[in-house]
Design a protein around this motif. Structure first.
Motif, PDB file in Angstrom:
ATOM      1  N   VAL A 108       0.867  -1.179   0.000  1.00 55.90           N
ATOM      2  CA  VAL A 108       0.000   0.000   0.000  1.00 55.90           C
ATOM      3  C   VAL A 108       0.908   1.235   0.000  1.00 55.90           C
ATOM      4  O   VAL A 108       1.812   1.347   0.824  1.00 55.90           O
ATOM      5  N   TYR A 109       0.642   2.137  -0.948  1.00 56.64           N
ATOM      6  CA  TYR A 109       1.453   3.339  -1.128  1.00 56.64           C
ATOM      7  C   TYR A 109       0.608   4.589  -0.906  1.00 56.64           C
ATOM      8  O   TYR A 109      -0.582   4.605  -1.221  1.00 56.64           O
ATOM      9  N   VAL A 110       1.258   5.623  -0.399  1.00 51.34           N
ATOM     10  CA  VAL A 110       0.632   6.931  -0.225  1.00 51.34           C
ATOM     11  C   VAL A 110       1.315   7.887  -1.196  1.00 51.34           C
ATOM     12  O   VAL A 110       2.555   7.969  -1.215  1.00 51.34           O
ATOM     13  N   ASP A 112       1.258  11.959  -2.863  1.00 53.05           N
ATOM     14  CA  ASP A 112       0.819  13.331  -2.657  1.00 53.05           C
ATOM     15  C   ASP A 112       1.388  14.173  -3.788  1.00 53.05           C
ATOM     16  O   ASP A 112       2.549  14.002  -4.161  1.00 53.05           O
ATOM     17  N   VAL A 155      -4.224   7.087  -1.461  1.00 51.29           N
ATOM     18  CA  VAL A 155      -3.680   5.829  -0.961  1.00 51.29           C
ATOM     19  C   VAL A 155      -4.056   4.753  -1.968  1.00 51.29           C
ATOM     20  O   VAL A 155      -5.229   4.591  -2.306  1.00 51.29           O
ATOM     21  N   LYS A 157      -3.248   0.667  -3.482  1.00 51.29           N
ATOM     22  CA  LYS A 157      -2.650  -0.663  -3.361  1.00 51.29           C
ATOM     23  C   LYS A 157      -2.011  -0.994  -4.704  1.00 51.29           C
ATOM     24  O   LYS A 157      -2.661  -0.890  -5.746  1.00 51.29           O
ATOM     25  N   GLY A 184       5.839  10.170  -2.741  1.00 54.21           N
ATOM     26  CA  GLY A 184       5.141   8.949  -2.345  1.00 54.21           C
ATOM     27  C   GLY A 184       6.014   8.084  -1.457  1.00 54.21           C
ATOM     28  O   GLY A 184       7.228   8.238  -1.420  1.00 54.21           O
ATOM     29  N   LEU A 187       3.593   2.248   2.854  1.00 57.60           N
ATOM     30  CA  LEU A 187       3.257   2.094   4.275  1.00 57.60           C
ATOM     31  C   LEU A 187       3.946   0.864   4.846  1.00 57.60           C
ATOM     32  O   LEU A 187       4.198  -0.094   4.188  1.00 57.60           O
TER      33      LEU A 187
END
Length: 187
Positions: A108-110, A112, A155, A157, A184, A187
């Motif tokens: 899972v990546y965030v 921005d 967020v 996946k 980015g 998590l």
């Protein structure tokens, strides 16, 4: 016999003895220990030169990137916004030439991104995952005599090898220089 006498004579004059003949280079064992230490440090901080030919160290790899635009761009619908000025690229997933992040491993990546537009301009950008829009950022500066900044976080996946980028989804977006950024992390 004369050459042996010459070598012994020169050695005596220059003060060279048997202990001076030890090589200044470290032993192979010492070299290997130093190399292993450096290699482990590089993996620990996320620098992996060839994306880890062996996957044993990938489980603990830190993945994060941060980049900003180098110059103002006019990006047409469907085109990728390029963030060339890279401040951080742990894990090596971000390609500054193409403006694309490729996930080094599944998870899972965030993400921005921030776009700044000049006066009376707009930037309709989106986060694309393998060509499909996952999140929108609408920055419209119509009839305001100011520079406008808009940010969005998403967020997502991802599987290893999947691609993410920021692109223009409508019209021609004005993405203003170093005030626009893309980052980015996993998590």
């Amino acid at each position: 016999m004369h050459s042996l006498v010459f070598v012994v004579g020169v050695s005596a004059v220059l003060g060279i003895n048997a202990t001076d003949k030890v090589s200044p280079r470290p032993s192979l064992k010492s070299f290997r220990a130093d190399y292993d230490s450096v290699a482990k440090t590089c993996v620990a901080v996320g620098y992996v030169k060839d994306n880890c030919k062996s996957n044993k160290d990938r489980g603990n790899m830190v993945i994060a990137f941060d980049a900003k635009a180098k110059s103002t761009q006019a990006v047409s619908g469907g085109s990728i916004v390029i963030f060339k000025d890279v401040n951080l690229n742990l894990g090596g997933g971000y390609n500054a030439v193409k403006g694309i992040f490729i996930a080094p491993k599944s998870g899972v990546y965030v993400f921005d991104w921030t776009t700044m537009t000049a006066t009376n301009k707009y930037a309709y950008t989106a986060l694309y995952l393998n060509g499909n829009i996952k999140a929108y950022n609408h920055c419209h500066n119509n009839s305001h005599d100011i520079y406008m900044v808009c940010s969005k976080m998403a967020v997502v996946k991802m599987k290893a090898g999947e691609k993410v980028w920021i692109g223009c989804f409508s019209g021609t977006s004005s993405v203003y220089s170093s005030h626009s950024s893309f980052s980015g992390f996993m998590l």
